[in-house]
Design a protein around this motif. Structure first.
Motif, short mmCIF file in Angstrom:
data_model
loop_
_atom_site.label_atom_id
_atom_site.label_comp_id
_atom_site.label_asym_id
_atom_site.label_seq_id
_atom_site.Cartn_x
_atom_site.Cartn_y
_atom_site.Cartn_z
N GLU A 94 29.20 49.23 44.16
CA GLU A 94 30.16 48.29 43.58
C GLU A 94 29.53 47.67 42.34
N ALA A 96 30.67 46.60 39.34
CA ALA A 96 31.25 45.59 38.45
C ALA A 96 30.54 44.25 38.56
N GLU A 173 33.51 44.77 45.38
CA GLU A 173 34.69 45.52 44.97
C GLU A 173 35.28 46.23 46.19
N THR A 179 42.56 42.23 42.16
CA THR A 179 41.46 41.36 42.60
C THR A 179 41.94 40.30 43.57
N GLU A 259 36.60 40.37 45.47
CA GLU A 259 36.83 41.81 45.62
C GLU A 259 37.69 42.29 44.45
N SER A 260 37.05 42.86 43.43
CA SER A 260 37.82 43.50 42.36
C SER A 260 38.17 44.92 42.80
N SER A 261 39.04 45.58 42.06
CA SER A 261 39.45 46.93 42.43
C SER A 261 38.52 47.96 41.82
N TRP A 262 37.87 48.74 42.69
CA TRP A 262 36.96 49.76 42.16
C TRP A 262 37.71 51.00 41.66
N ARG A 270 37.40 45.30 35.29
CA ARG A 270 36.75 45.05 36.58
C ARG A 270 35.74 43.91 36.51
N HIS A 274 34.89 38.65 37.83
CA HIS A 274 33.60 38.19 38.36
C HIS A 274 33.05 37.06 37.51
#
Length: 289
Positions: A94, A96, A173, A179, A259-262, A270, A274
């Motif tokens: 992950e 990002a 992520e 997110t 939790e961002s989208s991977w 991304r 954060h």
């Protein structure tokens, strides 16, 4: 309809602490790789020692005749009354959250907020180097905050015991489309709402559902309900598995897990959330102080 493959994936990610015996690369669930170079990253983080940050090595993890450092980057303030701890790279694939750290440090440097900041990065240096969720021995570190068998989880615990932070942010992520934030029971809802507004204003798209398929109302907010807390307690009692959110909750420590989208291939998309989250929490702490 839930398939057998879905159940196997759920078990792999949520019911097993040691999935393999090495840092197996993870490409499941549509993970889009980003431009992470472990040696260049460590060099970049160490360079912040030239800008009034204290950069130290918490531990080194050996794998294949190399040693991979876990770094702590600190910035104190003479008027600091609040302390913020940030974890980046607990799951090595992950990226990002890792790539956001220089942006976070730059923004924190410019803002000159009267709080103490500590960023631990990469928490899982071998996993980050090998694009793996797992550490050098195949453990999921974010399931080890009960037994603390991994050196990475122990390093985080040492920092927390020494620093005694007022707030914890963990940068992650996941496979959802946008997110969202997991918040433990120590995080006030009104603070979560303010932080989400800041993130949205900065251009972060907030998820309508989390990766379990639960509807998020408002978008982006997944608080730890009583039922979820009970499930996490059962998880810890029966399987000796605990993530940072529950570990922090047991310490009375507010924690937000981003939790961002991977799935998104664009690095800036991304990373943006954060940086916005950490700075929003930092400003909340500065105001509270």
């Amino acid at each position: 309809m839930v398939t057998l493959a879905d159940l196997r994936t759920f078990a792999k990610y949520h019911l097993v602490r040691r999935v393999v015996d090495h840092p197996a690369p993870e490409t499941e669930l549509g993970i889009a790789p980003l431009d992470y170079d472990p040696d260049a990253y460590v060099a970049q983080i160490r360079s912040y020692a030239e800008r009034s940050f204290d950069v130290s090595t918490l531990d080194e993890v050996a794998y294949r005749d190399r040693r991979f450092p876990i770094l702590a980057v600190r910035r104190a303030h003479r008027d600091a009354r609040k302390r913020l701890l940030v974890l980046a790279g607990v799951h090595g694939n992950e990226h990002a959250g890792l790539l956001a750290v220089p942006e976070i440090l730059d923004a924190f440097d410019e803002a000159a907020l009267p709080i103490e900041l500590c960023v631990v990065t990469p928490v899982n240096p071998v996993g980050a180097a090998y694009f793996s969720r797992y550490n050098a021995l195949g453990f999921d570190i974010n399931r080890d905050f009960s037994r603390f068998e991994t050196p990475e989880a122990r390093a985080v615990r040492r920092v927390a015991d020494r620093m005694r932070p007022d707030f914890l942010v963990a940068l992650h992520e996941g496979p959802q489309d946008a997110t969202f934030l997991f918040t433990n029971r120590c995080v006030p809802d009104d603070l979560s709402m303010r932080v989400l507004r800041v993130m949205s204003d900065a251009g972060t798209v907030l998820a309508a559902r989390d990766y379990f398929g639960r509807t998020l109302d408002p978008p982006g907010h997944a608080p730890m309900s009583r039922s979820m807390w009970l499930l996490c307690a059962l998880w810890a009692h029966t399987l000796s598995m605990m993530a940072t959110s529950m570990w922090a909750n047991e310490r009375g420590l507010p924690e937000i897990t981003l939790e961002s989208s991977w799935r998104h291939p664009d690095r800036s998309v991304r990373v943006r959330g954060h940086t916005a989250l950490v700075m929003a929490v930092a400003r909340e702490l500065a105001t509270a102080a």
